[in-house]
Scaffold this motif. Structure first.
Motif, PDB file in Angstrom:
ATOM      1  N   GLN A  98       0.711  -1.370   0.064  1.00  0.00           N
ATOM      2  CA  GLN A  98      -0.025  -0.068   0.036  1.00  0.00           C
ATOM      3  C   GLN A  98       0.847   1.233   0.101  1.00  0.00           C
ATOM      4  O   GLN A  98       1.475   1.444   0.990  1.00  0.00           O
ATOM      5  N   ILE A  99       0.904   2.023  -1.067  1.00  0.00           N
ATOM      6  CA  ILE A  99       1.590   3.288  -1.329  1.00  0.00           C
ATOM      7  C   ILE A  99       0.894   4.242  -0.223  1.00  0.00           C
ATOM      8  O   ILE A  99      -0.329   4.720  -0.371  1.00  0.00           O
ATOM      9  N   THR A 100       1.671   5.096   0.694  1.00  0.00           N
ATOM     10  CA  THR A 100       1.062   5.946   1.674  1.00  0.00           C
ATOM     11  C   THR A 100       1.587   7.492   1.278  1.00  0.00           C
ATOM     12  O   THR A 100       0.670   8.277   1.541  1.00  0.00           O
ATOM     13  N   GLU A 101       2.783   7.356   0.884  1.00  0.00           N
ATOM     14  CA  GLU A 101       3.122   8.945   0.729  1.00  0.00           C
ATOM     15  C   GLU A 101       4.115   9.063  -0.791  1.00  0.00           C
ATOM     16  O   GLU A 101       4.628   7.673  -0.879  1.00  0.00           O
ATOM     17  N   ILE A 102       4.188   9.925  -1.370  1.00  0.00           N
ATOM     18  CA  ILE A 102       5.343  10.196  -2.392  1.00  0.00           C
ATOM     19  C   ILE A 102       5.837  11.673  -1.841  1.00  0.00           C
ATOM     20  O   ILE A 102       5.304  12.440  -1.783  1.00  0.00           O
TER      21      ILE A 102
END
Length: 119
Positions: A98-102
């Motif tokens: 799960q990508i939470t931030e970039i």
């Protein structure tokens, strides 16, 4: 006459600056297969467009290979110091990445994704 001309130019300059201040910004990012909210993304090169829809920030991820675009709910935050490089922050939840931030390299922008939602 000369003062009126200068004032007109100054007002025009402020209007142009305001208009371009909210202009959409596009960034390149490489993602591995993961999810953002409820959106499932294949690994690959993406163009990330950050723009405003009214007062709400919007993020559109477009896979360069296929042209498929996905709108995702996000919060755009400004931090104190510029990020040296673009970084994707993720966590594994129930076996799913799960990508939470970039973090956008060369800027002070951090894109925080709202989990469990996409547009």
């Amino acid at each position: 006459m000369k003062i009126t001309f200068i004032l007109t130019l100054a007002v025009f300059g402020l209007l142009v600056r305001t208009a371009y201040g909210d202009a959409p910004k596009s960034y390149s990012v490489v993602l591995s297969s993961a999810t953002i909210g409820t959106a499932e993304l294949d690994g690959g090169d993406y163009r990330m467009l950050v723009h405003r829809d009214g007062n709400e920030p919007k993020v559109r991820l477009t896979e360069l290979k296929t042209g498929n675009a996905t709108d995702v709910a996000a919060k755009v935050e400004s931090v104190d110091k510029k990020f040296e490089a673009t970084a994707v922050v993720s966590r594994e939840e129930n076996g799913v990445k799960q990508i939470t931030e970039i973090h956008i390299g060369g800027t002070k922008l951090r894109i925080v994704f709202q989990q469990g939602s996409s547009l």
